[in-house]
Design a protein around this motif. Structure first.
Motif, PDB file in Angstrom:
ATOM      1  N   UNK A  81       0.833  -1.203   0.000  1.00  0.00           N
ATOM      2  CA  UNK A  81       0.000   0.000   0.000  1.00  0.00           C
ATOM      3  C   UNK A  81       0.865   1.248   0.000  1.00  0.00           C
ATOM      4  N   UNK A  82       1.926   1.236   0.785  1.00  0.00           N
ATOM      5  CA  UNK A  82       2.838   2.375   0.823  1.00  0.00           C
ATOM      6  C   UNK A  82       3.496   2.589  -0.537  1.00  0.00           C
ATOM      7  N   UNK A  83       3.917   1.518  -1.184  1.00  0.00           N
ATOM      8  CA  UNK A  83       4.523   1.622  -2.502  1.00  0.00           C
ATOM      9  C   UNK A  83       3.531   2.164  -3.519  1.00  0.00           C
ATOM     10  N   UNK A  84       2.303   1.662  -3.458  1.00  0.00           N
ATOM     11  CA  UNK A  84       1.269   2.108  -4.385  1.00  0.00           C
ATOM     12  C   UNK A  84       0.974   3.591  -4.215  1.00  0.00           C
ATOM     13  N   UNK A  85       0.812   4.033  -2.974  1.00  0.00           N
ATOM     14  CA  UNK A  85       0.486   5.433  -2.724  1.00  0.00           C
ATOM     15  C   UNK A  85       1.648   6.357  -3.099  1.00  0.00           C
ATOM     16  N   UNK A  86       2.875   5.922  -2.817  1.00  0.00           N
ATOM     17  CA  UNK A  86       4.022   6.775  -3.163  1.00  0.00           C
ATOM     18  C   UNK A  86       4.156   6.909  -4.679  1.00  0.00           C
ATOM     19  N   UNK A  87       3.902   5.843  -5.417  1.00  0.00           N
ATOM     20  CA  UNK A  87       3.976   5.916  -6.881  1.00  0.00           C
ATOM     21  C   UNK A  87       2.855   6.788  -7.433  1.00  0.00           C
ATOM     22  N   UNK A  88       1.677   6.660  -6.849  1.00  0.00           N
ATOM     23  CA  UNK A  88       0.553   7.469  -7.331  1.00  0.00           C
ATOM     24  C   UNK A  88       0.790   8.948  -7.059  1.00  0.00           C
ATOM     25  N   UNK A  89       1.323   9.260  -5.891  1.00  0.00           N
ATOM     26  CA  UNK A  89       1.528  10.671  -5.543  1.00  0.00           C
ATOM     27  C   UNK A  89       2.705  11.275  -6.307  1.00  0.00           C
ATOM     28  N   UNK A  90       3.735  10.488  -6.562  1.00  0.00           N
ATOM     29  CA  UNK A  90       4.902  10.999  -7.285  1.00  0.00           C
ATOM     30  C   UNK A  90       4.776  10.837  -8.795  1.00  0.00           C
ATOM     31  N   UNK A  92       5.102   8.055 -10.643  1.00  0.00           N
ATOM     32  CA  UNK A  92       6.232   7.266 -11.122  1.00  0.00           C
ATOM     33  C   UNK A  92       5.792   5.842 -11.420  1.00  0.00           C
ATOM     34  N   UNK A  93       6.551   5.161 -12.308  1.00  0.00           N
ATOM     35  CA  UNK A  93       6.308   3.752 -12.625  1.00  0.00           C
ATOM     36  C   UNK A  93       7.642   3.102 -12.949  1.00  0.00           C
ATOM     37  N   UNK A  94       7.691   1.799 -12.749  1.00  0.00           N
ATOM     38  CA  UNK A  94       8.893   1.036 -13.093  1.00  0.00           C
ATOM     39  C   UNK A  94       8.872   0.740 -14.588  1.00  0.00           C
ATOM     40  N   UNK A  95      10.000   0.410 -15.152  1.00  0.00           N
ATOM     41  CA  UNK A  95      10.041   0.176 -16.607  1.00  0.00           C
ATOM     42  C   UNK A  95       9.152  -0.969 -17.060  1.00  0.00           C
ATOM     43  N   UNK A  96       8.943  -2.025 -16.290  1.00  0.00           N
ATOM     44  CA  UNK A  96       8.167  -3.159 -16.756  1.00  0.00           C
ATOM     45  C   UNK A  96       6.689  -3.087 -16.392  1.00  0.00           C
ATOM     46  N   UNK A  97       6.239  -1.998 -15.781  1.00  0.00           N
ATOM     47  CA  UNK A  97       4.839  -1.919 -15.328  1.00  0.00           C
ATOM     48  C   UNK A  97       3.935  -1.409 -16.436  1.00  0.00           C
ATOM     49  N   UNK A  98       2.675  -1.837 -16.358  1.00  0.00           N
ATOM     50  CA  UNK A  98       1.660  -1.398 -17.297  1.00  0.00           C
ATOM     51  C   UNK A  98       0.897  -0.244 -16.666  1.00  0.00           C
ATOM     52  N   UNK A  99       0.810   0.883 -17.344  1.00  0.00           N
ATOM     53  CA  UNK A  99       0.157   2.085 -16.811  1.00  0.00           C
ATOM     54  C   UNK A  99      -1.129   2.301 -17.586  1.00  0.00           C
ATOM     55  N   UNK A 100      -2.235   2.410 -16.869  1.00  0.00           N
ATOM     56  CA  UNK A 100      -3.539   2.660 -17.481  1.00  0.00           C
ATOM     57  C   UNK A 100      -3.945   4.084 -17.110  1.00  0.00           C
ATOM     58  N   UNK A 101      -4.051   4.983 -18.071  1.00  0.00           N
ATOM     59  CA  UNK A 101      -4.408   6.368 -17.749  1.00  0.00           C
ATOM     60  C   UNK A 101      -5.908   6.490 -17.433  1.00  0.00           C
TER      61      UNK A 101
END
Length: 109
Positions: A81-90, A92-101
């Protein structure tokens, strides 16, 4: 001699009531406006009410801060949850992740 007797008699008739009225006025004024009088008592009650209100505010603020601090303890935090919230607030995404706008008006949660 008659005049002296009349004066003494008049003084005996006037002095005791005058002393009584003076003492009564003195105690009456002190009962209202003295250090321990009614006005001072009312001022102390107002200060007591203000102190109690300040105490209630301080206790509620202390409870809020203790809730916030307890949420920061290691056992209360979930790493995912902490990782998810920090990525959402900043944003950011890792190179292998799928981002859905999402649209600007769509809520994520």
């Amino acid at each position: 001699m008659q005049i002296g007797r009349i004066v003494r008699r008049a003084l005996r008739m006037v002095i005791p009531p005058a002393l009584f009225i003076g003492l009564t006025a003195y105690f009456g004024v002190n009962a209202m406006q003295g250090d321990h009088g009614i006005h001072s008592y009312q001022a102390q009650l107002r200060l007591l009410d203000e102190a109690r209100a300040a105490q209630v505010d301080a206790v509620s603020e202390q409870n809020a801060w203790s809730r916030r601090v307890s949420g920061l303890k290691e056992k209360a935090l979930d790493r995912d949850t902490l990782d998810e919230r920090s990525r959402a607030m900043l944003n950011l995404a890792r190179p292998g992740e799928l981002v859905i706008p999402y649209g600007p008006h769509d809520r994520l949660f």
